[in-house]
Design a protein around this motif. Structure first.
Motif, PDB file in Angstrom:
ATOM      1  N   ALA A 164       0.828  -1.206   0.000  1.00 16.26           N
ATOM      2  CA  ALA A 164       0.000   0.000   0.000  1.00 16.26           C
ATOM      3  C   ALA A 164       0.864   1.259   0.000  1.00 16.26           C
ATOM      4  CB  ALA A 164      -0.935  -0.009   1.210  1.00 16.26           C
ATOM      5  N   ILE A 165       1.923   1.269   0.805  1.00 16.86           N
ATOM      6  CA  ILE A 165       2.810   2.431   0.863  1.00 16.86           C
ATOM      7  C   ILE A 165       3.590   2.570  -0.433  1.00 16.86           C
ATOM      8  CG2 ILE A 165       4.840   3.396   2.037  1.00 16.86           C
ATOM      9  CD1 ILE A 165       3.742   2.058   4.621  1.00 16.86           C
ATOM     10  N   ALA A 166       4.076   1.450  -0.965  1.00  7.02           N
ATOM     11  CA  ALA A 166       4.803   1.496  -2.233  1.00  7.02           C
ATOM     12  C   ALA A 166       3.892   2.001  -3.357  1.00  7.02           C
ATOM     13  CB  ALA A 166       5.358   0.112  -2.571  1.00  7.02           C
ATOM     14  N   SER A 167       2.670   1.478  -3.432  1.00  8.74           N
ATOM     15  CA  SER A 167       1.744   1.889  -4.498  1.00  8.74           C
ATOM     16  C   SER A 167       1.316   3.338  -4.330  1.00  8.74           C
ATOM     17  CB  SER A 167       0.519   0.973  -4.510  1.00  8.74           C
ATOM     18  OG  SER A 167       0.843  -0.302  -5.003  1.00  8.74           O
ATOM     19  N   ARG A 168       1.088   3.777  -3.104  1.00 17.69           N
ATOM     20  CA  ARG A 168       0.695   5.171  -2.873  1.00 17.69           C
ATOM     21  C   ARG A 168       1.837   6.113  -3.280  1.00 17.69           C
ATOM     22  NH1 ARG A 168      -0.489   4.727   2.053  1.00 17.69           N
ATOM     23  NH2 ARG A 168      -2.756   4.454   1.859  1.00 17.69           N
ATOM     24  N   SER A 169       3.053   5.756  -2.892  1.00 20.54           N
ATOM     25  CA  SER A 169       4.214   6.582  -3.236  1.00 20.54           C
ATOM     26  C   SER A 169       4.441   6.584  -4.746  1.00 20.54           C
ATOM     27  CB  SER A 169       5.461   6.062  -2.504  1.00 20.54           C
ATOM     28  OG  SER A 169       5.274   6.069  -1.105  1.00 20.54           O
ATOM     29  N   TYR A 170       4.355   5.412  -5.362  1.00 19.84           N
ATOM     30  CA  TYR A 170       4.543   5.297  -6.812  1.00 19.84           C
ATOM     31  C   TYR A 170       3.510   6.141  -7.547  1.00 19.84           C
ATOM     32  CZ  TYR A 170       4.809   3.291 -11.484  1.00 19.84           C
ATOM     33  OH  TYR A 170       4.925   3.136 -12.846  1.00 19.84           O
ATOM     34  N   THR A 171       2.274   6.114  -7.080  1.00 19.67           N
ATOM     35  CA  THR A 171       1.207   6.876  -7.724  1.00 19.67           C
ATOM     36  C   THR A 171       1.534   8.359  -7.752  1.00 19.67           C
ATOM     37  OG1 THR A 171      -0.491   5.266  -7.098  1.00 19.67           O
ATOM     38  CG2 THR A 171      -1.233   7.496  -7.620  1.00 19.67           C
ATOM     39  N   MET A 172       1.914   8.910  -6.605  1.00 24.64           N
ATOM     40  CA  MET A 172       2.168  10.341  -6.548  1.00 24.64           C
ATOM     41  C   MET A 172       3.450  10.725  -7.283  1.00 24.64           C
ATOM     42  SD  MET A 172      -0.521  11.372  -5.253  1.00 24.64           S
ATOM     43  CE  MET A 172      -0.088  13.110  -5.207  1.00 24.64           C
ATOM     44  N   ALA A 173       4.449   9.842  -7.285  1.00 29.04           N
ATOM     45  CA  ALA A 173       5.688  10.131  -8.007  1.00 29.04           C
ATOM     46  C   ALA A 173       5.481  10.097  -9.511  1.00 29.04           C
ATOM     47  CB  ALA A 173       6.776   9.141  -7.596  1.00 29.04           C
ATOM     48  N   ASN A 174       4.442   9.372  -9.972  1.00 26.70           N
ATOM     49  CA  ASN A 174       4.180   9.215 -11.409  1.00 26.70           C
ATOM     50  C   ASN A 174       2.851   9.833 -11.821  1.00 26.70           C
ATOM     51  OD1 ASN A 174       6.361   7.196 -12.646  1.00 26.70           O
ATOM     52  ND2 ASN A 174       5.908   6.526 -10.546  1.00 26.70           N
ATOM     53  N   ILE A 175       2.378  10.801 -11.053  1.00 26.47           N
ATOM     54  CA  ILE A 175       1.037  11.321 -11.243  1.00 26.47           C
ATOM     55  C   ILE A 175       0.825  11.928 -12.632  1.00 26.47           C
ATOM     56  CG2 ILE A 175       1.527  13.629 -10.342  1.00 26.47           C
ATOM     57  CD1 ILE A 175      -1.607  11.571  -9.488  1.00 26.47           C
ATOM     58  N   ASN A 176       1.895  12.391 -13.254  1.00 23.55           N
ATOM     59  CA  ASN A 176       1.772  13.007 -14.582  1.00 23.55           C
ATOM     60  C   ASN A 176       2.321  12.117 -15.691  1.00 23.55           C
ATOM     61  OD1 ASN A 176       0.490  15.400 -13.793  1.00 23.55           O
ATOM     62  ND2 ASN A 176       2.442  16.295 -13.159  1.00 23.55           N
ATOM     63  N   LYS A 177       2.298  10.829 -15.492  1.00 20.30           N
ATOM     64  CA  LYS A 177       2.881   9.909 -16.469  1.00 20.30           C
ATOM     65  C   LYS A 177       2.203  10.015 -17.832  1.00 20.30           C
ATOM     66  CE  LYS A 177       4.926   5.318 -16.450  1.00 20.30           C
ATOM     67  NZ  LYS A 177       5.148   4.090 -15.646  1.00 20.30           N
ATOM     68  N   HIS A 178       0.899  10.303 -17.848  1.00 28.32           N
ATOM     69  CA  HIS A 178       0.165  10.414 -19.115  1.00 28.32           C
ATOM     70  C   HIS A 178      -0.393  11.829 -19.298  1.00 28.32           C
ATOM     71  CE1 HIS A 178       0.138   6.173 -20.429  1.00 28.32           C
ATOM     72  NE2 HIS A 178       0.068   5.869 -19.142  1.00 28.32           N
ATOM     73  N   ILE A 179       0.294  12.831 -18.740  1.00 29.97           N
ATOM     74  CA  ILE A 179      -0.229  14.192 -18.781  1.00 29.97           C
ATOM     75  C   ILE A 179      -0.472  14.681 -20.199  1.00 29.97           C
ATOM     76  CG2 ILE A 179       2.081  15.222 -18.707  1.00 29.97           C
ATOM     77  CD1 ILE A 179      -0.949  16.635 -16.874  1.00 29.97           C
ATOM     78  N   ASN A 180       0.416  14.311 -21.135  1.00 29.56           N
ATOM     79  CA  ASN A 180       0.268  14.784 -22.510  1.00 29.56           C
ATOM     80  C   ASN A 180      -0.890  14.125 -23.239  1.00 29.56           C
ATOM     81  OD1 ASN A 180       2.444  16.561 -22.306  1.00 29.56           O
ATOM     82  ND2 ASN A 180       3.921  14.988 -22.904  1.00 29.56           N
ATOM     83  N   GLU A 181      -1.443  13.066 -22.652  1.00 30.74           N
ATOM     84  CA  GLU A 181      -2.589  12.392 -23.254  1.00 30.74           C
ATOM     85  C   GLU A 181      -3.897  12.793 -22.594  1.00 30.74           C
ATOM     86  OE1 GLU A 181      -1.261   8.017 -23.891  1.00 30.74           O
ATOM     87  OE2 GLU A 181       0.261   8.994 -22.656  1.00 30.74           O
ATOM     88  N   GLY A 182      -3.813  13.660 -21.573  1.00 31.04           N
ATOM     89  CA  GLY A 182      -5.020  14.205 -20.979  1.00 31.04           C
ATOM     90  C   GLY A 182      -5.481  13.535 -19.698  1.00 31.04           C
ATOM     91  N   TYR A 183      -4.684  12.643 -19.135  1.00 35.17           N
ATOM     92  CA  TYR A 183      -5.069  11.990 -17.893  1.00 35.17           C
ATOM     93  C   TYR A 183      -3.806  11.688 -17.079  1.00 35.17           C
ATOM     94  CZ  TYR A 183      -4.076   7.915 -20.868  1.00 35.17           C
ATOM     95  OH  TYR A 183      -3.491   7.015 -21.729  1.00 35.17           O
TER      96      TYR A 183
END
Length: 450
Positions: A164-183
């Protein structure tokens, strides 16, 4: 039945803008769910107690639709049209994702899209005559759908908390992974595998709840907490996999993963299958003769290899080779390779120009010479001996090419960061989630932001 006519007009830049941030309800992100949908295809939506339409950023209510079942489809103007089940027009919204749909149950919004249920809200992006379906969802609600798809829900609770901690941290560190695609993120392994509401499990939900607000930090920043199935006994340095050196993603000895599922494995691929896979990627080096491992890391993983064929050779990274043959087939880049199928029913001899005594030779090192060039022996050949008066055939044939390549390997995944099965074994041995996180991510600290 009431009919609503609603046109949401928004003026936006061509560059997509993602709003995610703390509101009174938490941190929200847009997760693309499923594959792109043809603009003319019907999307079935269901919810208890009807639907509310909200402004995405403010969560301000725009209108209420009393129907429990709706049909959404796009049009050529980039608009999403909303109908009831009898195809009576109700309203339309912009296809830029600025309006979100939630269920009429405001305490616990669950929206069903076709056969899958999702927490919080659904919204739409229209791109190139296709609809991208997005789940606009609060961070921990998203993690409810991630954990049971990323780690066995039957795992010990401390391993689930570490995930849970790894996934939560990974999510926020990669929050803009698809920013150029609109999500923000996709629901595939490229980001994290995200399942729908019906995939949730009480044990993994408990792990999310009991670590709420907790992140792993290094030098004041949330870490990119990558993880994999099992290391096989040694994790890998990020620089050897992705070329970027990350101080907390270094190779560590991992005895906890040594005897876990897929810690040891063997797979085979025929020379013909490998040739076909290379051809499909645009590489033609003829019949495959040999695979040479060129660079091995300190953590025993292959970095680069050479494939030799009858028409040439091809050098590629082990990661690209793994993708070529299939990442679920070649489970990691920690492997050695051997061959089967090469046969020699007779010995092969050669006479040099300065000797009358024939010498035994290896066909892999043999070439056919003519006036113009030399070419590798590329087929089964009938060996011939040249005498003073005649040429006579020797019995049997010789083959210089293997028929099958055998890979013996360790681990499953890229090997960087937390080994999930290693975490499970650590939890079984009495380690807690903090011990697990700090074993796999060097010099990090856990901070609870609640």
């Amino acid at each position: 039945m009431k009919k609503f006519i609603l046109l949401i007009i928004s003026f936006i830049l061509l560059i997509p803008y993602i709003s995610f941030g703390a509101t009174q309800n938490g941190t929200y992100l847009n997760v693309k769910i499923g594959n792109n949908i043809n603009i003319s295809e019907n999307i079935s939506l269901s919810a208890d107690n009807g639907f509310y339409l909200y402004d995405k950023n403010s969560k301000r209510e725009i209108t209420y639709i009393e129907n429990n079942h709706l049909i959404a489809k796009g049009n050529q103007n980039g608009i999403i049209e909303i109908y009831d089940q009898s195809y009576n027009y109700i309203t339309e919204i912009s296809g830029d994702g600025s309006v979100i749909l939630g269920s009429g149950n405001t305490r616990d919004s669950i929206v069903q899209v076709d056969q899958n249920k999702y927490r919080d809200y659904i919204t739409f992006l229209v791109r190139n005559n296709e609809i991208l379906l997005l789940n606009h969802i609060e961070l921990d609600n998203y993690l409810y759908g991630v954990l049971p798809r990323e780690i066995p829900a039957s795992s010990p609770i401390e391993a689930l908390k570490a995930q849970a901690i790894a996934s939560r941290s990974y999510t926020m560190a990669n929050i803009n992974k698809h920013i150029n695609e609109g999500y923000n993120l996709c629901d595939k392994v490229h980001c994290q595998v995200y399942g729908a509401y019906d995939n949730e499990n009480p044990a993994t939900n408990q792990a999310v709840d009991e670590t709420k607000g907790t992140y792993a930090y290094y030098d004041g920043k949330i870490i990119d907490a990558t993880f994999h199935s099992t290391s096989g006994g040694y994790t890998e340095d990020s620089s050897n996999v992705w070329g970027n050196s990350v101080p907390y993603l270094v190779a560590v000895e991992d005895e906890f993963s040594a005897n876990t599922p897929n810690s040891n494995w063997t797979v085979e691929i025929t020379a013909r299958e490998l040739k076909d896979k290379l051809l499909s990627s645009g590489v033609d080096i003829g019949d495959i003769i040999e695979i040479q491992l060129l660079d091995i890391t300190e953590a025993n993983r292959v970095q680069k290899l050479k494939i030799k064929g009858t028409k040439g050779e091809h050098i590629l990274s082990s990661s690209n080779f793994r993708n070529l043959v299939g990442a679920s087939f070649l489970k990691s880049t920690w492997f050695n390779v051997s061959t089967t199928g090469a046969s020699s029913n007779t010995k092969v001899y050669a006479l040099s120009g300065d000797s009358t005594v024939p010498r035994e030779m290896n066909l892999d090192d043999a070439y056919i010479l003519n006036d113009a060039n030399k070419s590798t022996v590329s087929r089964d050949i009938v060996s011939r001996a040249i005498g003073k008066d005649r040429t006579s055939s020797l019995d049997g044939k010789s083959s210089s090419k293997p028929t099958t390549f055998v890979f013996n390997g360790k681990g499953y995944g890229h090997g960087v960061g937390m080994s999930q099965y290693g975490a499970i074994e650590m939890a079984k041995q009495g380690y807690n989630y903090e011990d697990i996180i700090k074993h796999y991510y060097k010099d990090v600290e856990l901070i609870n932001e609640n």
